[in-house]
Design an enzyme around this catalytic site. Sequence first.
Site, short mmCIF file in Angstrom:
data_model
loop_
_atom_site.label_atom_id
_atom_site.label_comp_id
_atom_site.label_asym_id
_atom_site.label_seq_id
_atom_site.Cartn_x
_atom_site.Cartn_y
_atom_site.Cartn_z
N THR A 22 0.82 -1.22 0.00
CA THR A 22 0.00 0.00 0.00
C THR A 22 0.85 1.27 0.00
O THR A 22 0.46 2.28 -0.57
CB THR A 22 -0.94 0.05 1.23
OG1 THR A 22 -0.15 -0.25 2.38
CG2 THR A 22 -2.07 -0.92 1.11
N ILE A 23 2.02 1.21 0.64
CA ILE A 23 2.87 2.41 0.63
C ILE A 23 3.39 2.65 -0.77
O ILE A 23 3.40 3.78 -1.28
CB ILE A 23 4.02 2.28 1.64
CG1 ILE A 23 3.42 2.17 3.04
CG2 ILE A 23 4.95 3.47 1.56
CD1 ILE A 23 4.41 1.93 4.13
N PRO A 225 7.57 44.77 20.20
CA PRO A 225 8.74 44.83 21.07
C PRO A 225 9.77 43.72 20.87
O PRO A 225 10.85 43.79 21.45
CB PRO A 225 8.13 44.73 22.47
CG PRO A 225 6.81 44.06 22.28
CD PRO A 225 6.34 44.36 20.90
N ASP A 248 15.47 49.21 12.05
CA ASP A 248 16.14 49.76 13.23
C ASP A 248 16.90 48.70 13.99
O ASP A 248 16.64 47.52 13.84
CB ASP A 248 15.05 50.23 14.19
CG ASP A 248 14.69 51.66 13.96
OD1 ASP A 248 13.97 52.20 14.78
OD2 ASP A 248 15.17 52.25 12.96
N LYS A 270 20.04 53.06 15.25
CA LYS A 270 20.71 54.07 16.06
C LYS A 270 21.03 53.50 17.41
O LYS A 270 20.26 52.72 17.95
CB LYS A 270 19.79 55.27 16.28
CG LYS A 270 19.54 56.06 15.06
CD LYS A 270 18.45 57.06 15.34
CE LYS A 270 17.37 56.94 14.31
NZ LYS A 270 16.13 57.54 14.70
N ASP A 303 5.83 50.69 18.42
CA ASP A 303 4.86 51.43 17.63
C ASP A 303 5.58 52.63 17.00
O ASP A 303 6.34 53.31 17.68
CB ASP A 303 3.73 51.93 18.55
CG ASP A 303 2.69 52.68 17.77
OD1 ASP A 303 1.66 52.06 17.44
OD2 ASP A 303 2.89 53.88 17.46
N ILE A 306 5.20 56.06 18.81
CA ILE A 306 5.54 56.24 20.22
C ILE A 306 7.06 56.25 20.34
O ILE A 306 7.71 55.22 20.14
CB ILE A 306 4.90 55.15 21.10
CG1 ILE A 306 3.38 55.29 21.01
CG2 ILE A 306 5.38 55.27 22.55
CD1 ILE A 306 2.59 54.35 21.86
N MET A 383 13.82 54.52 27.22
CA MET A 383 15.19 55.04 27.13
C MET A 383 15.65 55.60 28.49
O MET A 383 16.28 56.65 28.55
CB MET A 383 15.28 56.15 26.06
CG MET A 383 14.90 55.67 24.69
SD MET A 383 14.60 57.00 23.51
CE MET A 383 12.93 57.47 23.87
N GLY A 412 12.39 42.92 26.73
CA GLY A 412 11.04 42.42 26.99
C GLY A 412 10.45 41.65 25.83
O GLY A 412 10.67 42.00 24.67
N1 SAH Z 1 8.73 52.96 19.20
C1 SAH Z 1 9.19 52.13 20.27
C2 SAH Z 1 10.07 52.88 21.25
C3 SAH Z 1 11.33 53.39 20.67
S1 SAH Z 1 12.33 54.22 21.85
C4 SAH Z 1 8.00 51.49 20.97
O1 SAH Z 1 6.87 51.88 20.73
O2 SAH Z 1 8.22 50.58 21.76
C5 SAH Z 1 13.42 52.94 22.34
C6 SAH Z 1 13.12 52.48 23.75
O3 SAH Z 1 12.03 51.61 23.77
C7 SAH Z 1 14.23 51.67 24.37
O4 SAH Z 1 15.23 52.49 24.90
C8 SAH Z 1 13.48 50.96 25.47
O5 SAH Z 1 13.25 51.83 26.56
C9 SAH Z 1 12.15 50.72 24.84
N2 SAH Z 1 12.04 49.34 24.31
C10 SAH Z 1 11.79 48.99 23.05
N3 SAH Z 1 11.72 47.64 22.94
C11 SAH Z 1 11.93 47.14 24.15
C12 SAH Z 1 11.97 45.82 24.69
N4 SAH Z 1 11.80 44.75 23.92
N5 SAH Z 1 12.21 45.67 26.01
C13 SAH Z 1 12.41 46.74 26.80
N6 SAH Z 1 12.37 48.02 26.34
C14 SAH Z 1 12.13 48.21 25.04
#
Ligand code: SAH
Length: 459
Positions: A22-23, A225, A248, A270, A303, A306, A383, A412
């Site tokens: 069969t195979i 993140p 980035d 950066k 995001d 942000i 930051m 995180g």
């Molecule tokens: N636009 C990004 C933030 C950019 S500023 C956002 O919305 O998350 C960069 C900062 O984001 C870092 O210095 C740190 O404070 C934070 N950050 C981004 N990713 C991170 C992660 N995985 N764990 C901890 N801090 C984080």
Amino acid sequence: MRYFPFFHDLHNKCCLIVGGGTIALRKARLLIKAGARLRVVAPSVGPELQSLVAESGGECLFERYNEHHLDDAVLVISATDIDVVNEQVAGDCHRLRLPVNVVDNPSLCSIITPAIVDRSPLIIGVTSGGEAPVLARMVRSRLEAIFPSRYGLLGSLASRFREAVKARFSDGEQRRRFWEKTLQGPVAEQVFANNLEKAEQLMAQAIDQAGDDTLGEVYLVGAGPGDPDLLTFKALRLMQQAEVVLYDRLVSQPILELVRRDAERIYVGKKRDLHAVPQQDINQRLVDLAKQGKRVLRLKGGDPFIFGRGGEEIELLADNNVPFQVVPGITAASGCAAYSGIPLTHRDHAQSVRFVTGHLKEGSSDLPFNEMASANQTLVFYMGLVALPEICLKLISAGKDPKTPAALIERGTTPNHQVHIGDLETLPELVKNTEVHAPTLLIIGSVVALHSKLNWFDQ
Ligand code: SAH
């Protein structure tokens, strides 16, 4: 990658199957579908397999396997349950450098056969290299569900118009863009609805009218993140459409791997105080690439709106009339808080949450600490690692309780996620004596105390 995938043209080629059960039957069906000429060798061959082979113009040899059966064969499948026979077939093939598959015995194979989704001319093969066949089959089932059965018809339609499209666009890039647009738009929808005539009409129309839009597009996309599972569907779709990606430092490797394979990748990351590419250059580059007709992905951590300077990047696009889309991402505050069991608001603890930049201007921070010292709010510092001692000290001076819980979360949502817990007094000292890796996020407020109970993410 332990195995390299190939798609083998077996049309009218001789393939040997050793075994008649069969195979062997299952393998024969597949090979015949691919147009192979079969030679089946076994002392006894099941009736269904016999008639299948006869109908397809192959031959059954009712005898034990010997090396001469390999003559002319381009592919060999050994599907017997007798180990010595399988080993003999494999040994002969390895010596002759003939591709061989021994069913259910990866160590004897030089090729393995994948689970197949057949939407000819589109063919998808999935393998786990024999390590988790059930998983491979599950993936196949999902793919079967994702790609409607009429996907094949779409492929055939594309093939019929291939020459016409080639004649219309001499430039390969333009051609590719045209195909991507039509194969995801109304033409495809008509094919899936089985309106082939209408689909052909639309296709002809699209060829006639195309080519006028030479301006590209920019997708400003938040990548979240770190954990790739936190991407949005839209982010993923655009990541797979874009031809160029500017990314980035914060965009994690597993996420980058989801970007289209052949996309050009430009790193514009950066580091704090160390700008790899000045912001104006990034802004200008987005405009230039779009003006070359490219679909450009600007991929940012978290995001884009942000602390992402996303606003500045699209301002120049708007000034230059370059079309763009913005896709939100999960910001570090949400991601880190969720993966640390720290709710940012809570009826008993905090009625508001504040996202703050901890980035120092000329070595010092001029934030409104008096406002931030009031109770019932959660503060999230982006930051903030360098300024951590100053932030804690200034909050205490502004009247905040020195015992207010504080957490520093590093990397995180990634496999290296770490949470350091203390309070306004103790956290700076704790962090000073610990090796901490960027990026880090600082959360201050009584919600942090919930971490010990609500933490669920393994560290
Ligand atoms: N636009 C990004 C933030 C950019 S500023 C956002 O919305 O998350 C960069 C900062 O984001 C870092 O210095 C740190 O404070 C934070 N950050 C981004 N990713 C991170 C992660 N995985 N764990 C901890 N801090 C984080």
